[in-house]
Design a protein around this motif. Sequence first.
Motif, short mmCIF file in Angstrom:
data_model
loop_
_atom_site.label_atom_id
_atom_site.label_comp_id
_atom_site.label_asym_id
_atom_site.label_seq_id
_atom_site.Cartn_x
_atom_site.Cartn_y
_atom_site.Cartn_z
N ALA A 93 29.48 -14.50 -111.51
CA ALA A 93 30.36 -13.41 -111.27
C ALA A 93 32.02 -13.89 -111.23
CB ALA A 93 30.19 -12.97 -109.47
N THR A 94 32.69 -12.88 -111.75
CA THR A 94 34.29 -13.59 -112.03
C THR A 94 35.41 -12.86 -111.68
OG1 THR A 94 33.90 -11.86 -113.95
CG2 THR A 94 33.13 -14.09 -114.43
N ALA A 95 35.14 -12.15 -110.55
CA ALA A 95 36.47 -11.43 -109.91
C ALA A 95 36.23 -11.50 -108.57
CB ALA A 95 36.68 -9.84 -110.74
N ASN A 96 36.19 -12.50 -107.90
CA ASN A 96 36.12 -12.59 -106.42
C ASN A 96 35.03 -12.02 -105.55
OD1 ASN A 96 38.84 -13.70 -107.04
ND2 ASN A 96 40.08 -11.88 -106.17
N MET A 97 34.23 -11.44 -106.30
CA MET A 97 33.07 -10.70 -105.75
C MET A 97 32.46 -10.44 -106.80
SD MET A 97 34.82 -7.07 -104.39
CE MET A 97 36.46 -7.88 -104.16
N GLY A 98 30.94 -9.72 -106.66
CA GLY A 98 30.34 -8.95 -107.65
C GLY A 98 29.10 -9.68 -107.85
N LEU A 99 28.56 -10.53 -107.11
CA LEU A 99 27.12 -11.27 -106.93
C LEU A 99 26.18 -9.91 -106.70
CD1 LEU A 99 27.70 -14.93 -105.77
CD2 LEU A 99 27.07 -13.86 -108.22
N PRO A 100 24.92 -10.02 -107.39
CA PRO A 100 24.00 -9.11 -107.15
C PRO A 100 23.70 -8.78 -105.75
CG PRO A 100 23.29 -10.41 -109.02
CD PRO A 100 24.43 -11.13 -108.28
N ILE A 101 23.39 -7.60 -105.11
CA ILE A 101 23.13 -7.26 -103.79
C ILE A 101 21.68 -7.16 -103.98
CG2 ILE A 101 23.43 -5.41 -102.08
CD1 ILE A 101 26.10 -4.70 -103.47
N GLY A 102 21.00 -7.97 -102.90
CA GLY A 102 19.61 -7.94 -102.82
C GLY A 102 19.01 -9.36 -102.85
N ARG A 103 17.69 -9.44 -102.64
CA ARG A 103 17.03 -10.82 -102.97
C ARG A 103 17.19 -11.31 -104.43
NH1 ARG A 103 11.92 -12.39 -104.40
NH2 ARG A 103 11.31 -10.35 -104.71
N LYS A 104 17.74 -12.69 -104.23
CA LYS A 104 17.88 -13.56 -105.47
C LYS A 104 16.51 -13.62 -106.26
CE LYS A 104 20.80 -17.19 -105.08
NZ LYS A 104 21.54 -18.18 -104.87
N PRO A 105 16.67 -13.51 -107.51
CA PRO A 105 15.50 -13.72 -108.48
C PRO A 105 15.13 -15.14 -108.44
CG PRO A 105 17.01 -12.30 -109.75
CD PRO A 105 17.71 -12.73 -108.47
N SER A 106 13.93 -15.44 -108.41
CA SER A 106 13.25 -16.81 -108.20
C SER A 106 14.03 -17.80 -109.34
CB SER A 106 11.77 -17.05 -108.16
OG SER A 106 11.28 -18.10 -108.00
N GLY A 107 14.35 -18.58 -109.22
CA GLY A 107 14.80 -19.56 -110.37
C GLY A 107 16.20 -19.38 -110.88
N THR A 108 16.92 -18.32 -110.32
CA THR A 108 18.41 -17.92 -110.79
C THR A 108 19.17 -18.66 -109.90
OG1 THR A 108 17.41 -15.78 -111.94
CG2 THR A 108 19.82 -16.11 -111.37
N ARG A 109 20.38 -19.02 -110.37
CA ARG A 109 21.38 -19.55 -109.42
C ARG A 109 22.71 -18.75 -109.64
NH1 ARG A 109 21.60 -25.79 -108.51
NH2 ARG A 109 21.71 -25.01 -106.42
N TYR A 110 23.12 -18.69 -108.65
CA TYR A 110 24.89 -17.79 -108.76
C TYR A 110 25.96 -18.69 -108.69
CZ TYR A 110 21.96 -13.73 -107.84
OH TYR A 110 20.84 -12.75 -107.95
N VAL A 111 26.88 -18.36 -109.34
CA VAL A 111 28.10 -18.79 -109.25
C VAL A 111 29.40 -17.71 -108.97
CG1 VAL A 111 30.17 -20.10 -110.39
CG2 VAL A 111 28.00 -21.00 -110.56
N LEU A 112 30.22 -17.99 -108.20
CA LEU A 112 31.05 -17.04 -107.87
C LEU A 112 32.69 -17.49 -108.26
CD1 LEU A 112 32.39 -14.34 -106.44
CD2 LEU A 112 32.49 -15.79 -104.24
#
Length: 367
Positions: A93-112
């Motif tokens: 996610a590239t603009a201070n916010m915006g990561l998906p809302i809900g349960r994170k998919p298995s095996g997926t990692r998130y960067v803000l």
Amino acid sequence: MRVGLDYRPATIAPMSGIGRQVLALENALVQRDDTELVLMSEAPLGHPQRETALCPAWPSSLEHLQRPQVRFRFERRFLPATLRQEHIDLFIATANMGLPIGRKPSGTRYVLVLHDLFQLTHRNFHRSILTAVAYRFINTLSIAWSVWIADQIWCPSQFSCNEAARIFPWAKSKLRVLHNLVPAFTDPPGELPAGLPDRYWLLVGTREPRKNIAFFIKNWQLSRLENHQVPDLVLLGHPSDIAPELATLPGLHWLSGLSEAQLHALYVNADYLWQPSIAEGFGLPVVEALRVGTHVVVAQGSALDEVAPPSARRFNPRDGVQIRAAIVDVAQTPPSADSQSLIEWAQQFTEPAYRQRLDTLLKELGH
């Protein structure tokens, strides 16, 4: 590795500070041998962005993409399902916010990518008090959620990292510095816009109150009345950003909508770039000026402490006496002919250093 990149800032405003950083991140990721990049955005039906990015089936207006209800629909309905369908390993996610809302998919990692927290800590530009209050509340929830669910948070400066750790102390272990990329101008300097004086100082960015433009102009005017050596100011922004009685002062030149060649020329020909901001998460104009060898004068107390070289003149942005002393002193001191040291300082924000740091962060995430 399949990487999903939130491309909305580049779709809405590719030449904005955040939009340009999304483009830089895109370019760095596509050059990695083991990375397959998937762009995700919103766009109107028939918009060329739909040919290069995954977009929702519903039509979207570019003017409304930043509205909370539009963002929620994209982040709640579109992103989670798309990440699973596309087998995304890492989503950014590239603009201070915006990561998906809900349960994170298995095996997926998130960067803000957290450019700054001024939406929470400072008064931002809004047309009404009601709008400002509503956006403050919604942005607080959106940013807090993204900070909470992110595996890693990339900030463009240590200042932004420190601010994030102060507001979200439980997220301190996730914070990392990834300086913004400041590429060289691709076009050579063009002709300066008509009507500019031979000698001028430059200010870039006037919209947000934290830029401190009105207070700086008041002190520039006082200094100019006392010392005829104080030059004109060229401001890249809009006169509507400050009170009319200040925006129309003699010696002010307002510019907007410049080509890259004109912007390049504006930096090259300025005696100094001034950045009087009370707070900056990075300070892109400062590094752009340094990259072409133009000297800078900067406010103390934020990321400008990091991006400006030790030799740069500094001042307290809230102290009018100190500002006026700096203005008069700089007006009477011709810029040093040593521009090479400024260019060398700015090398730490160029592509080789950026890509090396990005690779380090991706390896830390297991990619």
